[in-house]
Design a protein around this motif. Structure first.
Motif, PDB file in Angstrom:
ATOM      1  N   VAL A   1     -33.093 -60.603  65.347  1.00 30.98           N
ATOM      2  CA  VAL A   1     -32.996 -59.433  66.228  1.00 30.98           C
ATOM      3  C   VAL A   1     -32.153 -59.788  67.449  1.00 30.98           C
ATOM      4  N   LEU A   2     -31.109 -59.007  67.673  1.00 33.41           N
ATOM      5  CA  LEU A   2     -30.250 -59.164  68.844  1.00 33.41           C
ATOM      6  C   LEU A   2     -30.532 -58.048  69.841  1.00 33.41           C
ATOM      7  N   ALA A   3     -30.854 -58.418  71.068  1.00 30.80           N
ATOM      8  CA  ALA A   3     -30.922 -57.452  72.169  1.00 30.80           C
ATOM      9  C   ALA A   3     -29.569 -57.485  72.866  1.00 30.80           C
ATOM     10  N   GLN A   4     -28.774 -56.459  72.651  1.00 31.92           N
ATOM     11  CA  GLN A   4     -27.448 -56.376  73.257  1.00 31.92           C
ATOM     12  C   GLN A   4     -27.563 -55.588  74.559  1.00 31.92           C
ATOM     13  N   VAL A   5     -27.476 -56.310  75.677  1.00 27.73           N
ATOM     14  CA  VAL A   5     -27.618 -55.694  76.993  1.00 27.73           C
ATOM     15  C   VAL A   5     -26.218 -55.368  77.509  1.00 27.73           C
ATOM     16  N   GLY A   6     -25.870 -54.096  77.455  1.00 26.48           N
ATOM     17  CA  GLY A   6     -24.527 -53.640  77.791  1.00 26.48           C
ATOM     18  C   GLY A   6     -23.853 -53.088  76.554  1.00 26.48           C
ATOM     19  N   TYR A   7     -23.350 -51.849  76.671  1.00 24.48           N
ATOM     20  CA  TYR A   7     -22.771 -51.202  75.492  1.00 24.48           C
ATOM     21  C   TYR A   7     -21.458 -50.513  75.851  1.00 24.48           C
ATOM     22  N   GLY A   8     -20.621 -51.262  76.581  1.00 20.99           N
ATOM     23  CA  GLY A   8     -19.270 -50.798  76.858  1.00 20.99           C
ATOM     24  C   GLY A   8     -18.331 -51.278  75.768  1.00 20.99           C
ATOM     25  N   ASN A   9     -17.065 -51.464  76.112  1.00 19.71           N
ATOM     26  CA  ASN A   9     -16.074 -51.882  75.112  1.00 19.71           C
ATOM     27  C   ASN A   9     -16.439 -53.214  74.464  1.00 19.71           C
ATOM     28  N   ILE A  10     -16.889 -54.169  75.283  1.00 16.06           N
ATOM     29  CA  ILE A  10     -17.252 -55.480  74.746  1.00 16.06           C
ATOM     30  C   ILE A  10     -18.554 -55.398  73.965  1.00 16.06           C
ATOM     31  N   GLY A  11     -19.559 -54.762  74.552  1.00 13.58           N
ATOM     32  CA  GLY A  11     -20.859 -54.670  73.898  1.00 13.58           C
ATOM     33  C   GLY A  11     -20.791 -54.009  72.536  1.00 13.58           C
ATOM     34  N   LYS A  12     -19.990 -52.959  72.422  1.00 10.62           N
ATOM     35  CA  LYS A  12     -19.855 -52.270  71.133  1.00 10.62           C
ATOM     36  C   LYS A  12     -19.250 -53.185  70.080  1.00 10.62           C
ATOM     37  N   ARG A  13     -18.285 -53.992  70.496  1.00 11.79           N
ATOM     38  CA  ARG A  13     -17.657 -54.923  69.551  1.00 11.79           C
ATOM     39  C   ARG A  13     -18.629 -56.037  69.156  1.00 11.79           C
ATOM     40  N   VAL A  14     -19.438 -56.512  70.104  1.00 13.97           N
ATOM     41  CA  VAL A  14     -20.456 -57.515  69.778  1.00 13.97           C
ATOM     42  C   VAL A  14     -21.414 -56.964  68.726  1.00 13.97           C
ATOM     43  N   VAL A  15     -21.825 -55.719  68.902  1.00 12.01           N
ATOM     44  CA  VAL A  15     -22.742 -55.086  67.951  1.00 12.01           C
ATOM     45  C   VAL A  15     -22.115 -55.012  66.562  1.00 12.01           C
ATOM     46  N   GLU A  16     -20.845 -54.634  66.482  1.00 11.15           N
ATOM     47  CA  GLU A  16     -20.156 -54.571  65.188  1.00 11.15           C
ATOM     48  C   GLU A  16     -20.165 -55.929  64.496  1.00 11.15           C
TER      49      GLU A  16
END
Length: 311
Positions: free
Chosen positions: A146-161
């Protein structure tokens, strides 16, 4: 217009700097200024100021009487006096896109590296050692975690992908996420990735209380800004093995070049920590995109229609 870059910007290919010189009276320095006095001397007559690494002295707005625009070559802008600049009708623009792929890839790289103890294993081999047991350097897989991605801007969205691409389960926190929900995400995550801008709201967002919420087997990754984390509390949690490990690219009070600060060396000495010297953004491709964004920002300013305005 008089355009000044008061510091060394060698990550941008020369072709973009040559193009910039066609847009006005341009002064580009090829080294880093030493101290606030030298910074002020370089920027005092600028109308458009382009900066990346340096932190501007507190009184620069009073000294730079002709200043109309600040172009940040970073996506972050929390280190600029946004309200004060606005009150003086100085427009600040940032560069939000150029480093998204680079920082996201580095974030995932740190996850893999710290979860498998790659650099610790390499250092062991450099010392002439191999393994005492076939099962030394036991790691964990990212798949299924499980990844908690804190921040969902341009970088965060790419990390999630990228994270979903290797089979991770992702929970996302953005600017609308409540404190209670963020606490819950952090407490349940196997990996916590931080990709938010530094603002008054996010400073020390990951404080001692939130670090203590993390699971004992959790890994913490920071490729955002050092001041968003309580660095002393993080060190203690890592040293005491209250969390499994960390991959860190940013820290409090680090210079653009030179020697590593003592506190960073202290973190790097821990076997469960991987440290890189603020290089997540630094790829050839990101340098190309940074150059294009810089030109796009300056051209828009000259046309009287600035883009990427943050204040």
């Amino acid at each position: 217009m008089k355009i000044v870059i008061p510091e060394k910007i060698d990550v941008i290919p020369q072709k973009f700097l040559d193009e910039l010189k066609k847009l006005g009276q341009v002064k580009i320095y090829d080294n880093f200024p030493i101290g606030g006095k030298e910074i002020l001397e370089r920027i005092k007559d600028a109308e458009i100021l382009i900066v990346k690494w340096i932190y501007l002295p507190e009184n620069f707005l009073d000294i730079c009487k002709n200043l109309k625009y600040i172009v940040s070559l970073t996506s972050g802008y929390g280190h600029f006096p946004l309200k004060e600049a606005r009150s003086k009708k100085i427009v600040i623009v940032n560069s939000p896109i150029h480093n998204s792929h680079a920082v996201a890839e580095h974030t995932i790289t740190l996850m893999f590296a710290v979860a498998r103890g790659i650099f610790y294993a390499q250092e062991n081999v450099k010392k002439g050692n191999w393994k005492d047991s076939p099962y030394d350097f036991l790691g964990v897989e990212l798949a299924g975690k499980v990844l908690a991605q804190v921040g969902y801007g341009n970088i965060g969205k790419r990390v999630v992908e990228l994270a979903r691409g290797v089979g991770m389960k992702v929970a996302v926190a953005d600017s609308k996420t409540t404190d209670k929900k963020l606490d819950e995400m952090i407490s349940k995550a196997d990996f916590i990735s931080l990709n938010v801008p530094l603002t008054e709201r996010t400073e020390k967002l990951i404080d001692e209380r939130r670090i203590n919420l993390m699971k004992k087997g959790a890994y913490f990754i920071n490729t955002a800004r050092g001041d968003i984390v309580d660095q002393n509390a993080l060190y203690k949690a890592l040293a005491d093995r209250k969390i499994a490990g960390a991959g860190l690219d940013v820290f409090m009070d680090t210079p653009p070049v030179g020697k590593a600060p003592r506190e960073v060396i202290k973190l790097a000495s821990l076997k469960n920590v991987i440290v890189t010297p603020h290089l997540a953004f630094n790829t050839k491709e990101a340098g190309e995109r940074m150059g294009r964004e810089m030109l796009d920002n300056v051209k828009a300013i000259i046309k009287g229609k600035p883009i990427n305005v943050v204040n």
